[in-house]
Design a protein around this motif. Structure first.
Motif, PDB file in Angstrom:
ATOM      1  N   ALA A  48       0.819  -1.211   0.000  1.00 10.28           N
ATOM      2  CA  ALA A  48       0.000   0.000   0.000  1.00 10.28           C
ATOM      3  C   ALA A  48       0.857   1.268   0.000  1.00 10.28           C
ATOM      4  CB  ALA A  48      -0.923  -0.001   1.213  1.00 10.28           C
ATOM      5  N   TYR A  49       0.432   2.230  -0.783  1.00  6.44           N
ATOM      6  CA  TYR A  49       1.040   3.557  -0.816  1.00  6.44           C
ATOM      7  C   TYR A  49       0.835   4.242   0.529  1.00  6.44           C
ATOM      8  CZ  TYR A  49       0.485   8.650  -1.658  1.00  6.44           C
ATOM      9  OH  TYR A  49       0.496  10.016  -1.578  1.00  6.44           O
ATOM     10  N   VAL A  50       1.922   4.707   1.101  1.00  7.37           N
ATOM     11  CA  VAL A  50       1.882   5.461   2.355  1.00  7.37           C
ATOM     12  C   VAL A  50       2.359   6.877   2.044  1.00  7.37           C
ATOM     13  CG1 VAL A  50       2.760   5.676   4.701  1.00  7.37           C
ATOM     14  CG2 VAL A  50       2.329   3.399   3.730  1.00  7.37           C
ATOM     15  N   PRO A  51       1.492   7.871   2.192  1.00 13.28           N
ATOM     16  CA  PRO A  51       1.905   9.244   1.883  1.00 13.28           C
ATOM     17  C   PRO A  51       3.144   9.651   2.668  1.00 13.28           C
ATOM     18  CG  PRO A  51      -0.465   9.126   2.176  1.00 13.28           C
ATOM     19  CD  PRO A  51       0.082   7.787   2.595  1.00 13.28           C
ATOM     20  N   SER A  52       3.983  10.442   2.036  1.00 14.77           N
ATOM     21  CA  SER A  52       5.229  10.894   2.662  1.00 14.77           C
ATOM     22  C   SER A  52       5.504  12.324   2.236  1.00 14.77           C
ATOM     23  CB  SER A  52       6.388  10.003   2.214  1.00 14.77           C
ATOM     24  OG  SER A  52       6.603  10.136   0.811  1.00 14.77           O
ATOM     25  N   THR A  53       6.538  12.905   2.797  1.00 13.77           N
ATOM     26  CA  THR A  53       6.923  14.260   2.404  1.00 13.77           C
ATOM     27  C   THR A  53       7.283  14.304   0.923  1.00 13.77           C
ATOM     28  OG1 THR A  53       7.770  14.664   4.633  1.00 13.77           O
ATOM     29  CG2 THR A  53       8.518  16.156   2.889  1.00 13.77           C
ATOM     30  N   GLU A  54       7.958  13.249   0.457  1.00 17.98           N
ATOM     31  CA  GLU A  54       8.382  13.203  -0.942  1.00 17.98           C
ATOM     32  C   GLU A  54       7.215  12.900  -1.880  1.00 17.98           C
ATOM     33  OE1 GLU A  54       9.770  11.390   1.510  1.00 17.98           O
ATOM     34  OE2 GLU A  54      11.517  12.698   1.848  1.00 17.98           O
ATOM     35  N   ASN A  55       6.223  12.159  -1.391  1.00 18.62           N
ATOM     36  CA  ASN A  55       5.103  11.750  -2.231  1.00 18.62           C
ATOM     37  C   ASN A  55       3.811  11.851  -1.426  1.00 18.62           C
ATOM     38  OD1 ASN A  55       3.580  10.745  -4.336  1.00 18.62           O
ATOM     39  ND2 ASN A  55       4.311   8.642  -4.141  1.00 18.62           N
ATOM     40  N   PRO A  56       3.329  13.080  -1.215  1.00 20.71           N
ATOM     41  CA  PRO A  56       2.167  13.276  -0.338  1.00 20.71           C
ATOM     42  C   PRO A  56       0.848  12.893  -1.023  1.00 20.71           C
ATOM     43  CG  PRO A  56       2.851  15.360  -1.273  1.00 20.71           C
ATOM     44  CD  PRO A  56       3.870  14.352  -1.722  1.00 20.71           C
ATOM     45  N   TRP A  57      -0.167  12.667  -0.217  1.00 21.13           N
ATOM     46  CA  TRP A  57      -1.522  12.473  -0.731  1.00 21.13           C
ATOM     47  C   TRP A  57      -2.082  13.863  -0.976  1.00 21.13           C
ATOM     48  CZ3 TRP A  57      -4.606   9.742  -3.335  1.00 21.13           C
ATOM     49  CH2 TRP A  57      -5.990   9.677  -3.144  1.00 21.13           C
ATOM     50  N   ASN A  58      -1.990  14.309  -2.215  1.00 21.01           N
ATOM     51  CA  ASN A  58      -2.354  15.674  -2.565  1.00 21.01           C
ATOM     52  C   ASN A  58      -3.209  15.684  -3.832  1.00 21.01           C
ATOM     53  OD1 ASN A  58      -0.518  15.033  -4.531  1.00 21.01           O
ATOM     54  ND2 ASN A  58       1.040  16.521  -3.897  1.00 21.01           N
ATOM     55  N   ALA A  59      -3.548  16.885  -4.288  1.00 17.54           N
ATOM     56  CA  ALA A  59      -4.408  16.997  -5.468  1.00 17.54           C
ATOM     57  C   ALA A  59      -3.790  16.322  -6.678  1.00 17.54           C
ATOM     58  CB  ALA A  59      -4.692  18.464  -5.758  1.00 17.54           C
ATOM     59  N   ALA A  60      -2.483  16.395  -6.814  1.00 14.61           N
ATOM     60  CA  ALA A  60      -1.822  15.784  -7.968  1.00 14.61           C
ATOM     61  C   ALA A  60      -2.012  14.278  -7.979  1.00 14.61           C
ATOM     62  CB  ALA A  60      -0.334  16.136  -7.962  1.00 14.61           C
ATOM     63  N   ASN A  61      -1.894  13.638  -6.822  1.00 15.76           N
ATOM     64  CA  ASN A  61      -2.078  12.193  -6.770  1.00 15.76           C
ATOM     65  C   ASN A  61      -3.542  11.792  -6.933  1.00 15.76           C
ATOM     66  OD1 ASN A  61       0.380  10.791  -6.700  1.00 15.76           O
ATOM     67  ND2 ASN A  61       0.734  11.353  -4.549  1.00 15.76           N
TER      68      ASN A  61
ATOM     69  N   PHE B 230       1.672   2.099  -8.073  1.00 17.73           N
ATOM     70  CA  PHE B 230       0.812   2.942  -8.893  1.00 17.73           C
ATOM     71  C   PHE B 230       1.101   4.423  -8.660  1.00 17.73           C
ATOM     72  CE2 PHE B 230      -3.071   5.473  -9.403  1.00 17.73           C
ATOM     73  CZ  PHE B 230      -3.296   5.277 -10.760  1.00 17.73           C
ATOM     74  N   PHE B 231       1.404   4.805  -7.430  1.00 22.39           N
ATOM     75  CA  PHE B 231       1.631   6.208  -7.110  1.00 22.39           C
ATOM     76  C   PHE B 231       3.097   6.627  -7.249  1.00 22.39           C
ATOM     77  CE2 PHE B 231      -2.490   5.570  -5.005  1.00 22.39           C
ATOM     78  CZ  PHE B 231      -3.160   6.696  -5.470  1.00 22.39           C
ATOM     79  N   ASP B 232       3.934   5.742  -7.725  1.00 22.33           N
ATOM     80  CA  ASP B 232       5.339   6.075  -7.974  1.00 22.33           C
ATOM     81  C   ASP B 232       5.441   7.133  -9.069  1.00 22.33           C
ATOM     82  OD1 ASP B 232       8.054   5.619  -9.473  1.00 22.33           O
ATOM     83  OD2 ASP B 232       8.311   4.612  -7.540  1.00 22.33           O
TER      84      ASP B 232
END
Length: 497
Positions: free
Chosen positions: A15-28, A319-321
């Motif tokens: 599972a994708y875990v949001p991080s500073t480098e890859n946050p759960w944001n509008a882009a994702n 998928f979120f990479d």
């Protein structure tokens, strides 16, 4: 199957875990909806961000699964012999009009129900029929509903039903498959395109014997273009050997033997097709080991239920990479529908625009819904673009689709900019927000972006921006927003998602 590149995405299926480098944001959120659907209006993004990625993926897939099916027109379930008694006319002209109605209903599904529409569209390009071959609107509409009904369901059940669907029986010649004169078309495509992949786990003898087992569905129940029923007199009742098993096999036996004897191969083939369509066309052995094989194992363990593997994939770190983003070229319908959805503008009555969407997608861009070019469907991705189509794509969005919204209400262009930029009075902030609403993160060059900002500012004297006089309340703002939208859709990078 296309396997020509090396993938740079080494993130796992966990599972994708949001991080500073890859946050759960509008882009994702946009990335998710651009792949699993046809974009997302800005106003809907906030709801996604208050949930975890995992909960949100569950929510949108479960919601798609819970939708009522598209309502059938009164003629769709009828045999032609019953049209008159129900107030319908059966003629060549009426049938042609009804075939277009089936195509319009499919396109409207993409616009109105993005997630379910995306899955229905995906299966349409794998389990293919062509309306030009069977040429009956009732068959076309019922085939569309079958794809829609099974899009998230059980794949074995899906395959069992679709082989008895009249559109399929006519398209792949099962209607002509009789004892003594077997027609191998459906048997071949059942293995080669629908379940196993070309040359993967079957022999020519398997195809011949499968064709014999599928004989008998050769009789109209109620005149031409009516329901097709089984006629035991046209069934080959002699023993057949399929995948090493011998018996007097019939239709149900073929499906059971296939899914019992070739479960792993089916699962890997379908999971790879899902990966190519939803994640990346770049598949290599590392991707098969890291992603596709574990998904396939889950597919088999869950009895070929489609929804669970979709949830696993779309929740994954893989998928979120970053390497999974902006790597797929939009199909023509993808391009049109995603633009309409992502801007959230009012484009007017669908009935006023549906003919243009269908005809331009078909005539200009070679994506004729319900009528793919071959039994293998559309090749897609890089085959969608050449020096001519890339120009026509932008021209159609600008001259037709965007114009529909402009004629509806010019002020909505200002409102769109206010919403996506939080009513900023900084022209650079507004331009950036519009870029991101349409193109998600920034795959374009800084030169393209700089030109875009200049386009956005071009109707206003530069000193108005320098001294902060300009606001989105300016009379020119609606045209400024339109100018920038036109510029963005003309960029080559707008063709990818």
């Amino acid at each position: 199957m296309t396997t020509s590149y090396l993938s740079c995405n080494i993130s796992p299926l966990t599972a994708y875990v949001p991080s500073t480098e890859n946050p759960w944001n509008a882009a994702n959120v946009r990335h998710l909806h651009n792949r699993l659907g046809f974009g997302i209006p800005f106003a809907d993004i906030a709801n996604a961000l208050i949930q975890s990625p995992s909960a949100y993926v569950d929510q949108i897939i479960d919601a798609a699964m819970g939708l009522a099916p598209t309502a059938s027109p009164g003629w769709a379930p009828l045999d032609p012999a019953d049209y008159a008694a129900n107030g319908f006319t059966y003629s060549e002209d009426e049938n042609d009009k009804n075939k277009e109605t089936a195509q319009y209903a499919f396109i409207k599904e993409l616009i109105d129900n993005g997630v379910r529409g995306r899955l229905t569209f995906f299966w349409h390009n794998i389990i293919v029929t062509r309306i030009s071959e069977y040429d009956f609107a009732g068959y076309a509409f019922r085939y569309f509903l079958a794809l829609q009904r099974h899009s998230f369901g059980n794949f074995k059940t899906f395959i069992h039903e679709i082989g008895l669907d009249e559109a399929m029986l006519k398209f792949l010649n099962s209607f002509d498959n009789v004892v003594g004169h077997p027609n191998e078309n459906y048997a071949r495509e059942l293995y080669e395109l629908f379940t196993l992949g070309e040359g993967n786990g079957y022999t020519e003898d398997d195809i011949v014997n499968t064709a014999r087992a599928l004989t008998g569905y050769n009789e109209y129940e109620n005149g031409e273009n009516s329901r097709i029923i089984f006629n035991v007199e046209k069934f080959d009742a002699e023993p057949k050997t399929i995948f090493g098993q011998t018996g007097n096999w019939g239709y149900d036996d073929v499906i059971n033997i296939l899914f019992e004897q070739r479960a792993d191969l089916i699962a890997r083939y379908i999971c790879e097709r899902i990966y190519i369509d939803f994640v990346s066309p770049e598949v290599d052995e590392d991707i098969r080991t890291l992603i596709i094989n574990p998904l396939a194992a889950q597919f088999v363990a869950n009895g070929f239920e489609i929804a669970p593997i979709l949830k696993t994939l779309f929740k994954s770190a893989h998928f979120f990479d970053a390497n999974a983003k902006s790597v797929i070229i939009k199909s023509p319908l993808d391009l049109i529908v995603q633009f309409m959805t992502s801007t959230g503008l009012d484009y007017g009555d669908y009935d006023m625009n549906k003919e243009s969407i269908k005809n331009i997608s078909s005539w200009l861009f070679d994506q004729n819904i319900l009528n793919p070019p071959t039994v293998a469907g559309w090749d897609g991705d890089r085959d969608w673009l050449n020096s001519g189509t890339i120009t026509f794509r932008a021209g159609y969005l600008i001259d037709d689709v965007l114009q529909w919204a402009w004629e509806q209400d010019q002020e909505q262009f200002r409102e769109f900019a206010i919403d996506v930029s939080s009513n900023s009075n900084d022209a650079d902030v507004v331009a950036t927000a519009i870029f991101e609403a349409l193109m998600n993160e920034i795959p374009y060059t800084m030169d393209d972006y700089t030109v875009g900002v200049d386009v956005f500012k071009s109707r206003v004297p530069s000193n108005y921006f320098d001294d902060n006089t300009w606001t989105l309340g300016f009379e020119t703002a609606t045209l400024q927003v339109r100018d920038l939208l036109e510029y963005i859709v003309s960029l080559p990078d707008y063709q990818i998602k």
